[in-house]
Design a protein around this motif. Structure first.
Motif, PDB file in Angstrom:
ATOM      1  N   ASP A  38       0.513  -1.430   0.291  1.00 38.19           N
ATOM      2  CA  ASP A  38       0.064   0.241  -0.029  1.00 38.19           C
ATOM      3  C   ASP A  38       0.586   1.327  -0.189  1.00 38.19           C
ATOM      4  N   ALA A  39       1.751   1.053   0.939  1.00 37.30           N
ATOM      5  CA  ALA A  39       2.882   2.306   1.122  1.00 37.30           C
ATOM      6  C   ALA A  39       3.661   3.210  -0.764  1.00 37.30           C
ATOM      7  N   TYR A  40       4.500   1.830  -1.410  1.00 37.29           N
ATOM      8  CA  TYR A  40       3.896   2.143  -2.687  1.00 37.29           C
ATOM      9  C   TYR A  40       3.141   2.444  -3.473  1.00 37.29           C
ATOM     10  N   TYR A  41       1.997   2.110  -3.137  1.00 40.80           N
ATOM     11  CA  TYR A  41       1.248   2.558  -4.021  1.00 40.80           C
ATOM     12  C   TYR A  41       0.772   3.789  -4.058  1.00 40.80           C
ATOM     13  N   ASN A  42       0.392   4.577  -2.533  1.00 41.83           N
ATOM     14  CA  ASN A  42       0.340   5.808  -2.566  1.00 41.83           C
ATOM     15  C   ASN A  42       1.072   6.405  -2.742  1.00 41.83           C
ATOM     16  N   ARG A  43       2.483   6.333  -2.666  1.00 39.18           N
ATOM     17  CA  ARG A  43       3.858   7.043  -3.049  1.00 39.18           C
ATOM     18  C   ARG A  43       3.918   6.705  -4.973  1.00 39.18           C
ATOM     19  N   ALA A  44       3.801   5.748  -5.295  1.00 39.84           N
ATOM     20  CA  ALA A  44       3.101   5.855  -6.934  1.00 39.84           C
ATOM     21  C   ALA A  44       2.187   7.100  -7.300  1.00 39.84           C
ATOM     22  N   ALA A  45       0.899   6.954  -6.742  1.00 37.16           N
ATOM     23  CA  ALA A  45       0.028   7.920  -6.540  1.00 37.16           C
ATOM     24  C   ALA A  45       0.905   9.807  -6.889  1.00 37.16           C
ATOM     25  N   ILE A  46       0.707  10.196  -6.356  1.00 34.60           N
ATOM     26  CA  ILE A  46       1.516  11.422  -6.402  1.00 34.60           C
ATOM     27  C   ILE A  46       2.381  11.054  -6.795  1.00 34.60           C
ATOM     28  N   TYR A  47       3.708  10.941  -6.964  1.00 36.52           N
ATOM     29  CA  TYR A  47       4.676  11.043  -8.522  1.00 36.52           C
ATOM     30  C   TYR A  47       3.713  10.964  -9.661  1.00 36.52           C
ATOM     31  N   TYR A  48       2.626   9.511  -9.529  1.00 37.25           N
ATOM     32  CA  TYR A  48       1.741  10.503 -10.394  1.00 37.25           C
ATOM     33  C   TYR A  48       1.858  11.489 -10.763  1.00 37.25           C
ATOM     34  N   LYS A  52       6.374  13.004 -12.019  1.00 34.06           N
ATOM     35  CA  LYS A  52       7.214  11.796 -12.266  1.00 34.06           C
ATOM     36  C   LYS A  52       6.742  10.217 -12.603  1.00 34.06           C
ATOM     37  N   TYR A  53       6.830   9.940 -14.178  1.00 36.78           N
ATOM     38  CA  TYR A  53       6.665   8.856 -14.269  1.00 36.78           C
ATOM     39  C   TYR A  53       7.240   7.840 -14.172  1.00 36.78           C
ATOM     40  N   ALA A  54       8.462   7.726 -13.765  1.00 33.53           N
ATOM     41  CA  ALA A  54       9.534   6.455 -13.645  1.00 33.53           C
ATOM     42  C   ALA A  54       9.812   6.249 -12.632  1.00 33.53           C
ATOM     43  N   GLU A  55       9.885   7.285 -11.720  1.00 35.94           N
ATOM     44  CA  GLU A  55       9.316   6.868 -10.221  1.00 35.94           C
ATOM     45  C   GLU A  55       8.000   5.757  -9.940  1.00 35.94           C
ATOM     46  N   ALA A  56       7.236   6.760 -10.877  1.00 37.14           N
ATOM     47  CA  ALA A  56       5.224   5.573 -10.257  1.00 37.14           C
ATOM     48  C   ALA A  56       5.352   4.438 -10.817  1.00 37.14           C
ATOM     49  N   LEU A  57       6.605   4.594 -11.608  1.00 34.95           N
ATOM     50  CA  LEU A  57       6.054   3.201 -12.433  1.00 34.95           C
ATOM     51  C   LEU A  57       6.744   2.390 -11.998  1.00 34.95           C
ATOM     52  N   ALA A  58       8.001   2.802 -11.407  1.00 32.04           N
ATOM     53  CA  ALA A  58       8.752   1.250 -10.598  1.00 32.04           C
ATOM     54  C   ALA A  58       7.962   1.466  -9.676  1.00 32.04           C
ATOM     55  N   ASP A  59       7.337   2.376  -8.764  1.00 32.48           N
ATOM     56  CA  ASP A  59       6.606   1.804  -7.514  1.00 32.48           C
ATOM     57  C   ASP A  59       5.118   1.202  -7.588  1.00 32.48           C
ATOM     58  N   VAL A  60       4.734   1.600  -8.546  1.00 30.80           N
ATOM     59  CA  VAL A  60       3.626   1.139  -8.746  1.00 30.80           C
ATOM     60  C   VAL A  60       3.733  -0.656  -9.463  1.00 30.80           C
ATOM     61  N   SER A  65       4.091  -6.823  -7.427  1.00 28.69           N
ATOM     62  CA  SER A  65       4.736  -7.729  -7.514  1.00 28.69           C
ATOM     63  C   SER A  65       4.619  -8.059  -5.654  1.00 28.69           C
ATOM     64  N   LEU A  66       3.732  -7.254  -4.990  1.00 32.42           N
ATOM     65  CA  LEU A  66       3.587  -7.145  -3.450  1.00 32.42           C
ATOM     66  C   LEU A  66       2.344  -8.412  -3.199  1.00 32.42           C
ATOM     67  N   ASN A  67       1.537  -7.801  -3.916  1.00 31.13           N
ATOM     68  CA  ASN A  67      -0.083  -7.245  -3.860  1.00 31.13           C
ATOM     69  C   ASN A  67      -1.193  -7.969  -4.610  1.00 31.13           C
ATOM     70  N   LEU A  68      -0.674  -8.895  -5.752  1.00 29.75           N
ATOM     71  CA  LEU A  68      -1.753  -9.402  -6.709  1.00 29.75           C
ATOM     72  C   LEU A  68      -2.484  -8.563  -7.464  1.00 29.75           C
ATOM     73  N   ALA A  69      -1.999  -6.778  -7.265  1.00 32.77           N
ATOM     74  CA  ALA A  69      -2.675  -6.496  -8.029  1.00 32.77           C
ATOM     75  C   ALA A  69      -3.856  -5.648  -8.530  1.00 32.77           C
ATOM     76  N   ASP A  70      -4.574  -5.299  -7.187  1.00 34.04           N
ATOM     77  CA  ASP A  70      -5.823  -4.781  -7.200  1.00 34.04           C
ATOM     78  C   ASP A  70      -6.744  -3.872  -8.319  1.00 34.04           C
ATOM     79  N   ASN A  71      -7.731  -3.143  -8.310  1.00 33.81           N
ATOM     80  CA  ASN A  71      -8.346  -3.208  -9.666  1.00 33.81           C
ATOM     81  C   ASN A  71      -7.614  -1.626  -9.336  1.00 33.81           C
TER      82      ASN A  71
END
Length: 85
Positions: A38-48, A52-60, A65-71
Protein backbone atom coordinates in the motif's frame (compact mmCIF):
# COMPACT_ATOMS: atom_id res chain seq x y z
CA UNK A 1 8.22 2.36 14.73
CA UNK A 2 5.22 1.06 12.85
CA UNK A 3 5.08 1.12 9.05
CA UNK A 4 1.28 1.30 9.07
CA UNK A 5 1.37 4.46 11.20
CA UNK A 6 3.70 6.13 8.72
CA UNK A 7 1.52 5.04 5.82
CA UNK A 8 -1.54 6.48 7.56
CA UNK A 9 0.28 9.72 8.35
CA UNK A 10 1.28 9.91 4.69
CA UNK A 11 -2.38 9.68 3.77
CA UNK A 12 -3.19 12.54 6.13
CA UNK A 13 -0.51 14.68 4.51
CA UNK A 14 -1.81 13.65 1.09
CA UNK A 15 -5.33 14.81 2.01
CA UNK A 16 -3.82 18.14 3.11
CA UNK A 17 -2.02 18.35 -0.26
CA UNK A 18 1.37 18.30 1.49
CA UNK A 19 2.81 15.89 -1.03
CA UNK A 20 6.47 16.16 -0.01
CA UNK A 21 5.63 15.22 3.57
CA UNK A 22 3.39 12.42 2.32
CA UNK A 23 6.20 11.00 0.17
CA UNK A 24 8.53 11.16 3.15
CA UNK A 25 6.06 9.22 5.32
CA UNK A 26 5.37 6.61 2.64
CA UNK A 27 9.12 6.20 2.14
CA UNK A 28 9.57 5.69 5.88
CA UNK A 29 6.84 3.05 5.85
CA UNK A 30 8.64 1.28 2.99
CA UNK A 31 11.98 1.47 4.79
CA UNK A 32 10.42 -0.07 7.89
CA UNK A 33 8.54 -2.73 5.91
CA UNK A 34 9.86 -3.23 2.36
CA UNK A 35 6.91 -5.54 1.62
CA UNK A 36 4.26 -2.88 2.35
CA UNK A 37 2.41 -2.79 -0.97
CA UNK A 38 0.00 0.00 0.00
CA UNK A 39 2.84 2.42 0.76
CA UNK A 40 4.35 1.79 -2.69
CA UNK A 41 0.97 2.37 -4.31
CA UNK A 42 0.34 5.55 -2.35
CA UNK A 43 3.75 6.95 -3.21
CA UNK A 44 3.24 5.98 -6.86
CA UNK A 45 -0.03 7.93 -6.94
CA UNK A 46 1.75 11.07 -5.78
CA UNK A 47 4.58 10.62 -8.26
CA UNK A 48 1.98 10.16 -11.00
CA UNK A 49 0.30 13.42 -10.00
CA UNK A 50 3.69 15.15 -10.07
CA UNK A 51 4.36 13.73 -13.56
CA UNK A 52 7.31 11.72 -12.23
CA UNK A 53 6.31 8.76 -14.33
CA UNK A 54 9.50 6.68 -14.01
CA UNK A 55 9.26 6.80 -10.21
CA UNK A 56 5.53 6.12 -10.33
CA UNK A 57 6.03 3.13 -12.62
CA UNK A 58 8.73 1.63 -10.38
CA UNK A 59 6.54 1.96 -7.30
CA UNK A 60 3.37 0.67 -8.92
CA UNK A 61 5.25 -2.35 -10.28
CA UNK A 62 6.63 -3.06 -6.82
CA UNK A 63 3.14 -2.75 -5.35
CA UNK A 64 1.80 -5.16 -7.96
CA UNK A 65 4.56 -7.68 -7.24
CA UNK A 66 3.66 -7.63 -3.54
CA UNK A 67 -0.13 -7.48 -3.71
CA UNK A 68 -1.43 -9.37 -6.75
CA UNK A 69 -2.61 -6.03 -8.13
CA UNK A 70 -6.00 -4.81 -7.00
CA UNK A 71 -8.15 -2.72 -9.36
CA UNK A 72 -6.76 0.65 -8.21
CA UNK A 73 -3.18 -0.52 -8.74
CA UNK A 74 -3.95 -1.93 -12.18
CA UNK A 75 -5.74 1.29 -13.13
CA UNK A 76 -2.77 3.42 -12.11
CA UNK A 77 -0.39 1.09 -13.94
CA UNK A 78 -2.46 1.44 -17.10
CA UNK A 79 -2.56 5.24 -16.82
CA UNK A 80 1.22 5.41 -16.48
CA UNK A 81 1.81 3.09 -19.41
CA UNK A 82 -0.51 5.15 -21.62
CA UNK A 83 1.49 8.28 -20.82
CA UNK A 84 4.99 6.87 -21.22
CA UNK A 85 4.24 4.56 -24.11
Amino acid sequence: KNAACHNNLGSVYYSLKNFDAAIQEYSTAIRLNPAYADAYYNRAAIYYGQKKYAEALADVKKSMSLNLADNATLDLYGKILRLIG
